[in-house]
Design a protein around this motif. Structure first.
Motif, PDB file in Angstrom:
ATOM      1  N   ALA A  49       0.831  -1.205   0.000  1.00  0.00           N
ATOM      2  CA  ALA A  49       0.000   0.000   0.000  1.00  0.00           C
ATOM      3  C   ALA A  49       0.864   1.252   0.000  1.00  0.00           C
ATOM      4  CB  ALA A  49      -0.937  -0.004   1.204  1.00  0.00           C
ATOM      5  N   LEU A  50       1.909   1.269   0.828  1.00  0.00           N
ATOM      6  CA  LEU A  50       2.776   2.447   0.878  1.00  0.00           C
ATOM      7  C   LEU A  50       3.616   2.586  -0.387  1.00  0.00           C
ATOM      8  CD1 LEU A  50       3.914   2.341   4.605  1.00  0.00           C
ATOM      9  CD2 LEU A  50       2.117   3.712   3.555  1.00  0.00           C
ATOM     10  N   ILE A  51       4.002   1.473  -0.976  1.00  0.00           N
ATOM     11  CA  ILE A  51       4.774   1.529  -2.218  1.00  0.00           C
ATOM     12  C   ILE A  51       3.910   2.061  -3.360  1.00  0.00           C
ATOM     13  CG2 ILE A  51       5.882   0.084  -3.971  1.00  0.00           C
ATOM     14  CD1 ILE A  51       7.023  -1.577  -1.608  1.00  0.00           C
ATOM     15  N   VAL A  52       2.652   1.676  -3.419  1.00  0.00           N
ATOM     16  CA  VAL A  52       1.754   2.193  -4.457  1.00  0.00           C
ATOM     17  C   VAL A  52       1.584   3.699  -4.300  1.00  0.00           C
ATOM     18  CG1 VAL A  52      -0.646   2.179  -5.238  1.00  0.00           C
ATOM     19  CG2 VAL A  52       0.561   0.048  -4.916  1.00  0.00           C
ATOM     20  N   VAL A  53       1.451   4.167  -3.069  1.00  0.00           N
ATOM     21  CA  VAL A  53       1.357   5.611  -2.845  1.00  0.00           C
ATOM     22  C   VAL A  53       2.613   6.298  -3.353  1.00  0.00           C
ATOM     23  CG1 VAL A  53       1.286   7.407  -1.072  1.00  0.00           C
ATOM     24  CG2 VAL A  53      -0.239   5.450  -0.918  1.00  0.00           C
ATOM     25  N   ARG A  54       3.762   5.715  -3.061  1.00  0.00           N
ATOM     26  CA  ARG A  54       5.034   6.296  -3.509  1.00  0.00           C
ATOM     27  C   ARG A  54       5.139   6.283  -5.027  1.00  0.00           C
ATOM     28  NH1 ARG A  54      10.565   6.070  -2.285  1.00  0.00           N
ATOM     29  NH2 ARG A  54      11.483   7.472  -3.799  1.00  0.00           N
ATOM     30  N   LEU A  55       4.682   5.209  -5.678  1.00  0.00           N
ATOM     31  CA  LEU A  55       4.747   5.146  -7.134  1.00  0.00           C
ATOM     32  C   LEU A  55       3.860   6.205  -7.785  1.00  0.00           C
ATOM     33  CD1 LEU A  55       4.678   1.296  -7.769  1.00  0.00           C
ATOM     34  CD2 LEU A  55       6.560   2.865  -8.257  1.00  0.00           C
ATOM     35  N   VAL A  56       2.676   6.397  -7.231  1.00  0.00           N
ATOM     36  CA  VAL A  56       1.738   7.335  -7.840  1.00  0.00           C
ATOM     37  C   VAL A  56       2.078   8.775  -7.492  1.00  0.00           C
ATOM     38  CG1 VAL A  56      -0.684   8.074  -7.847  1.00  0.00           C
ATOM     39  CG2 VAL A  56      -0.110   5.660  -8.002  1.00  0.00           C
ATOM     40  N   ARG A  57       2.470   9.038  -6.265  1.00  0.00           N
ATOM     41  CA  ARG A  57       2.656  10.421  -5.827  1.00  0.00           C
ATOM     42  C   ARG A  57       4.100  10.870  -5.793  1.00  0.00           C
ATOM     43  NH1 ARG A  57      -0.983  12.697  -1.638  1.00  0.00           N
ATOM     44  NH2 ARG A  57      -0.954  14.331  -3.183  1.00  0.00           N
ATOM     45  N   GLY A  58       5.055   9.952  -5.932  1.00  0.00           N
ATOM     46  CA  GLY A  58       6.459  10.339  -5.900  1.00  0.00           C
ATOM     47  C   GLY A  58       6.929  10.576  -4.479  1.00  0.00           C
ATOM     48  N   ARG A  59       8.089  11.176  -4.333  1.00  0.00           N
ATOM     49  CA  ARG A  59       8.682  11.408  -3.024  1.00  0.00           C
ATOM     50  C   ARG A  59       7.973  12.519  -2.255  1.00  0.00           C
ATOM     51  NH1 ARG A  59      12.962   9.522  -0.430  1.00  0.00           N
ATOM     52  NH2 ARG A  59      13.899   8.509  -2.206  1.00  0.00           N
ATOM     53  N   ARG A  60       7.131  13.275  -2.901  1.00  0.00           N
ATOM     54  CA  ARG A  60       6.479  14.398  -2.220  1.00  0.00           C
ATOM     55  C   ARG A  60       5.442  13.959  -1.195  1.00  0.00           C
ATOM     56  NH1 ARG A  60       1.387  15.448  -4.880  1.00  0.00           N
ATOM     57  NH2 ARG A  60       1.324  14.261  -6.806  1.00  0.00           N
ATOM     58  N   GLU A  61       5.067  12.690  -1.205  1.00  0.00           N
ATOM     59  CA  GLU A  61       4.077  12.200  -0.246  1.00  0.00           C
ATOM     60  C   GLU A  61       4.683  12.222   1.150  1.00  0.00           C
ATOM     61  OE1 GLU A  61       0.837  11.280   1.486  1.00  0.00           O
ATOM     62  OE2 GLU A  61       0.892  11.624  -0.671  1.00  0.00           O
ATOM     63  N   SER A  62       4.036  12.904   2.079  1.00  0.00           N
ATOM     64  CA  SER A  62       4.616  13.120   3.404  1.00  0.00           C
ATOM     65  C   SER A  62       4.444  11.939   4.354  1.00  0.00           C
ATOM     66  CB  SER A  62       4.013  14.378   4.026  1.00  0.00           C
ATOM     67  OG  SER A  62       2.622  14.202   4.192  1.00  0.00           O
TER      68      SER A  62
END
Length: 143
Positions: A49-62
């Motif tokens: 779940a966290l990797i998918v967030v990182r893939l979609v939103r990039g490093r800007r996800e806090s």
């Protein structure tokens, strides 16, 4: 992986699905202490779940985990797992003999609490390691 490859549709889908995926991971870990597995599977689901967030939103996800936080999470899971095992040794049982833990409740419940602690430790360790593997494969230098 500083850039995201998401779109408004992907971003919305991730925002809607990630809480449900994390809740399902908690269910798998919680259910795992009374059935086969649980910790490993729940850790992989939460890391995904966290990797998918990182893939979609990039490093800007806090609220994603960086390398140092993932390493700390993996270490905390290992300490929890080993700590429960060594506590059993200190109180006269074998390593991971949950029945030896002095919790003041009847032995079947002590074993259930010990087993749940082990599953949580495994879940945290697996989640941290999976995110570390992703970060390594992405291959970015930490600033």
């Amino acid at each position: 992986m500083k850039r995201s490859f998401g779109s408004p549709v992907l971003d919305t889908a991730v925002r809607l699905l990630t809480p449900s995926i994390l809740l399902f991971a908690l269910y798998v870990i919680g259910h795992g202490h009374g059935s086969p597995g649980g910790g490993f599977q729940g850790g992989v689901i939460s890391a995904a779940a966290l990797i998918v967030v990182r893939l979609v939103r990039g490093r800007r996800e806090s609220w994603g985990l960086d390398t140092a936080e993932s390493l700390a999470l993996a270490a905390a899971g290992l300490v929890l797992y080993a700590g429960i095992g060594f506590l059993a040794l200190l109180f006269g049982g074998n390593f991971l003999d949950y029945g030896a833990l002095p919790l003041g409740i009847d032995p079947p419940h002590v074993r259930a609490v010990g087993s749940f602690g082990i599953e949580v430790g495994v879940g945290l360790a697996v989640m941290g390691v999976m995110i570390l593997i992703f970060e390594t494969l992405v291959g970015e230098e930490q600033a």
